[in-house]
Design a protein around this motif. Structure first.
Motif, PDB file in Angstrom:
ATOM      1  N   GLY A 152       0.811  -1.208   0.000  1.00  0.00           N
ATOM      2  CA  GLY A 152       0.000   0.000   0.000  1.00  0.00           C
ATOM      3  C   GLY A 152       0.845   1.259   0.000  1.00  0.00           C
ATOM      4  N   ARG A 153       0.250   2.344   0.457  1.00  0.00           N
ATOM      5  CA  ARG A 153       0.935   3.637   0.466  1.00  0.00           C
ATOM      6  C   ARG A 153       1.735   3.803   1.741  1.00  0.00           C
ATOM      7  NH1 ARG A 153      -4.388   5.921  -1.630  1.00  0.00           N
ATOM      8  NH2 ARG A 153      -3.968   6.129  -3.832  1.00  0.00           N
ATOM      9  N   SER A 154       2.761   4.622   1.648  1.00  0.00           N
ATOM     10  CA  SER A 154       3.532   4.916   2.841  1.00  0.00           C
ATOM     11  C   SER A 154       2.747   5.896   3.710  1.00  0.00           C
ATOM     12  CB  SER A 154       4.883   5.524   2.461  1.00  0.00           C
ATOM     13  OG  SER A 154       4.688   6.816   1.914  1.00  0.00           O
ATOM     14  N   MET A 155       3.189   6.038   4.924  1.00  0.00           N
ATOM     15  CA  MET A 155       2.501   6.917   5.863  1.00  0.00           C
ATOM     16  C   MET A 155       2.552   8.365   5.398  1.00  0.00           C
ATOM     17  SD  MET A 155       0.673   6.567   8.340  1.00  0.00           S
ATOM     18  CE  MET A 155       0.687   5.863   9.929  1.00  0.00           C
ATOM     19  N   GLN A 156       3.654   8.753   4.763  1.00  0.00           N
ATOM     20  CA  GLN A 156       3.778  10.120   4.273  1.00  0.00           C
ATOM     21  C   GLN A 156       2.777  10.394   3.152  1.00  0.00           C
ATOM     22  OE1 GLN A 156       7.614  11.068   2.732  1.00  0.00           O
ATOM     23  NE2 GLN A 156       7.155  13.224   2.451  1.00  0.00           N
ATOM     24  N   GLN A 157       2.584   9.430   2.271  1.00  0.00           N
ATOM     25  CA  GLN A 157       1.609   9.605   1.196  1.00  0.00           C
ATOM     26  C   GLN A 157       0.200   9.700   1.755  1.00  0.00           C
ATOM     27  OE1 GLN A 157       2.507   6.178  -1.164  1.00  0.00           O
ATOM     28  NE2 GLN A 157       3.771   7.333  -2.607  1.00  0.00           N
ATOM     29  N   LYS A 158      -0.105   8.923   2.783  1.00  0.00           N
ATOM     30  CA  LYS A 158      -1.433   8.984   3.400  1.00  0.00           C
ATOM     31  C   LYS A 158      -1.656  10.343   4.047  1.00  0.00           C
ATOM     32  CE  LYS A 158      -1.988   4.079   4.275  1.00  0.00           C
ATOM     33  NZ  LYS A 158      -2.129   3.030   5.284  1.00  0.00           N
ATOM     34  N   ASN A 159      -0.633  10.860   4.729  1.00  0.00           N
ATOM     35  CA  ASN A 159      -0.770  12.168   5.375  1.00  0.00           C
ATOM     36  C   ASN A 159      -0.935  13.278   4.345  1.00  0.00           C
ATOM     37  OD1 ASN A 159      -0.636  11.113   7.924  1.00  0.00           O
ATOM     38  ND2 ASN A 159       1.569  11.439   8.123  1.00  0.00           N
ATOM     39  N   GLU A 160      -0.192  13.197   3.232  1.00  0.00           N
ATOM     40  CA  GLU A 160      -0.331  14.212   2.186  1.00  0.00           C
ATOM     41  C   GLU A 160      -1.736  14.191   1.601  1.00  0.00           C
ATOM     42  OE1 GLU A 160       2.722  13.430  -0.630  1.00  0.00           O
ATOM     43  OE2 GLU A 160       4.319  14.154   0.677  1.00  0.00           O
ATOM     44  N   ARG A 161      -2.250  13.008   1.373  1.00  0.00           N
ATOM     45  CA  ARG A 161      -3.605  12.903   0.816  1.00  0.00           C
ATOM     46  C   ARG A 161      -4.641  13.434   1.809  1.00  0.00           C
ATOM     47  NH1 ARG A 161      -6.575   7.650  -1.799  1.00  0.00           N
ATOM     48  NH2 ARG A 161      -8.457   8.768  -2.323  1.00  0.00           N
ATOM     49  N   GLN A 162      -4.463  13.111   3.067  1.00  0.00           N
ATOM     50  CA  GLN A 162      -5.386  13.599   4.077  1.00  0.00           C
ATOM     51  C   GLN A 162      -5.318  15.118   4.188  1.00  0.00           C
ATOM     52  OE1 GLN A 162      -4.720  11.995   7.961  1.00  0.00           O
ATOM     53  NE2 GLN A 162      -6.670  12.711   8.751  1.00  0.00           N
ATOM     54  N   ASN A 163      -4.124  15.684   4.096  1.00  0.00           N
ATOM     55  CA  ASN A 163      -3.977  17.133   4.165  1.00  0.00           C
ATOM     56  C   ASN A 163      -4.602  17.815   2.952  1.00  0.00           C
ATOM     57  OD1 ASN A 163      -2.687  16.970   6.598  1.00  0.00           O
ATOM     58  ND2 ASN A 163      -0.632  17.004   5.726  1.00  0.00           N
ATOM     59  N   MET A 164      -4.633  17.144   1.808  1.00  0.00           N
ATOM     60  CA  MET A 164      -5.280  17.712   0.626  1.00  0.00           C
ATOM     61  C   MET A 164      -6.796  17.675   0.770  1.00  0.00           C
ATOM     62  SD  MET A 164      -3.187  16.512  -2.811  1.00  0.00           S
ATOM     63  CE  MET A 164      -4.403  15.281  -3.066  1.00  0.00           C
ATOM     64  N   LEU A 165      -7.325  16.604   1.365  1.00  0.00           N
ATOM     65  CA  LEU A 165      -8.773  16.440   1.454  1.00  0.00           C
ATOM     66  C   LEU A 165      -9.408  17.261   2.565  1.00  0.00           C
ATOM     67  CD1 LEU A 165      -9.205  12.614   0.852  1.00  0.00           C
ATOM     68  CD2 LEU A 165      -9.797  14.479  -0.673  1.00  0.00           C
ATOM     69  N   THR A 166      -8.662  17.620   3.583  1.00  0.00           N
ATOM     70  CA  THR A 166      -9.243  18.295   4.734  1.00  0.00           C
ATOM     71  C   THR A 166      -9.933  19.610   4.368  1.00  0.00           C
ATOM     72  OG1 THR A 166      -7.627  17.253   6.169  1.00  0.00           O
ATOM     73  CG2 THR A 166      -8.763  19.180   7.029  1.00  0.00           C
ATOM     74  N   PRO A 167      -9.312  20.537   3.615  1.00  0.00           N
ATOM     75  CA  PRO A 167     -10.021  21.771   3.276  1.00  0.00           C
ATOM     76  C   PRO A 167     -11.230  21.538   2.376  1.00  0.00           C
ATOM     77  CG  PRO A 167      -7.677  21.961   2.748  1.00  0.00           C
ATOM     78  CD  PRO A 167      -7.935  20.559   3.157  1.00  0.00           C
ATOM     79  N   ILE A 168     -11.120  20.548   1.483  1.00  0.00           N
ATOM     80  CA  ILE A 168     -12.243  20.255   0.592  1.00  0.00           C
ATOM     81  C   ILE A 168     -13.428  19.747   1.397  1.00  0.00           C
ATOM     82  CG2 ILE A 168     -13.009  18.774  -1.300  1.00  0.00           C
ATOM     83  CD1 ILE A 168     -10.069  18.819  -2.284  1.00  0.00           C
ATOM     84  N   LEU A 169     -13.165  18.810   2.307  1.00  0.00           N
ATOM     85  CA  LEU A 169     -14.251  18.268   3.118  1.00  0.00           C
ATOM     86  C   LEU A 169     -14.819  19.311   4.073  1.00  0.00           C
ATOM     87  CD1 LEU A 169     -12.848  14.722   3.927  1.00  0.00           C
ATOM     88  CD2 LEU A 169     -14.628  15.344   2.297  1.00  0.00           C
ATOM     89  N   ALA A 170     -13.978  20.220   4.553  1.00  0.00           N
ATOM     90  CA  ALA A 170     -14.468  21.285   5.430  1.00  0.00           C
ATOM     91  C   ALA A 170     -15.415  22.208   4.670  1.00  0.00           C
ATOM     92  CB  ALA A 170     -13.303  22.067   6.007  1.00  0.00           C
ATOM     93  N   ALA A 171     -15.055  22.538   3.426  1.00  0.00           N
ATOM     94  CA  ALA A 171     -15.932  23.403   2.626  1.00  0.00           C
ATOM     95  C   ALA A 171     -17.229  22.685   2.290  1.00  0.00           C
ATOM     96  CB  ALA A 171     -15.218  23.829   1.344  1.00  0.00           C
ATOM     97  N   LEU A 172     -17.128  21.403   1.954  1.00  0.00           N
ATOM     98  CA  LEU A 172     -18.346  20.649   1.653  1.00  0.00           C
ATOM     99  C   LEU A 172     -19.223  20.499   2.890  1.00  0.00           C
ATOM    100  CD1 LEU A 172     -17.101  17.786  -0.675  1.00  0.00           C
ATOM    101  CD2 LEU A 172     -18.517  19.730  -1.281  1.00  0.00           C
ATOM    102  N   GLY A 173     -18.592  20.253   4.025  1.00  0.00           N
ATOM    103  CA  GLY A 173     -19.358  20.096   5.260  1.00  0.00           C
ATOM    104  C   GLY A 173     -20.086  21.365   5.640  1.00  0.00           C
TER     105      GLY A 173
END
Length: 113
Positions: free
Chosen positions: A31-52
């Motif tokens: 699977g993905r490394s922990m750094q890749q997971k954190n980068e993806r999560q950091n990208m999705l956080t503002p998008i999900l906040a705006a959608l929420g």
């Protein structure tokens, strides 16, 4: 047969296999490394906040629209059963529809505030 090391020996018809439970395999990580997971999560956080923030306004509007529809349906039904009370039923329906619509204004206020 269980041993104290956490290994279980399973005998098949042709060979003997040893399964090791609770240990990581040596080699490439799956699977993905922990750094890749954190980068993806950091990208999705503002998008999900705006959608929420906008999602709860949409859900409040949807609930309000359904509520006003039910109020109108029941008011028409009540007027059909008792035409003499049409004025009182209409007044109550207007008041309750306004209260149901007020929920949307609270949602908008909370999102913008």
């Amino acid at each position: 047969m269980k041993k104290a090391t956490g290994k279980v020996m399973v005998t098949a018809s042709t060979s003997t296999h040893i399964k090791d439970f609770g240990r990581r395999t040596v080699g490439k990580p799956r699977g993905r490394s922990m750094q890749q997971k954190n980068e993806r999560q950091n990208m999705l956080t503002p998008i999900l906040a705006a959608l929420g923030g906008n999602l709860h306004i949409g859900l409040a509007a949807l609930g309000s629209a359904i509520g006003v529809g039910i109020i109108g349906m029941k008011a028409a039904e009540a007027t059909g059963r008792n035409p003499g009370a049409a004025g009182a039923i209409r007044n109550q329906a207007i008041i309750f529809a306004a209260l149901a619509e007020g929920v949307v204004f609270f949602a908008i206020f909370l999102a913008k505030g």
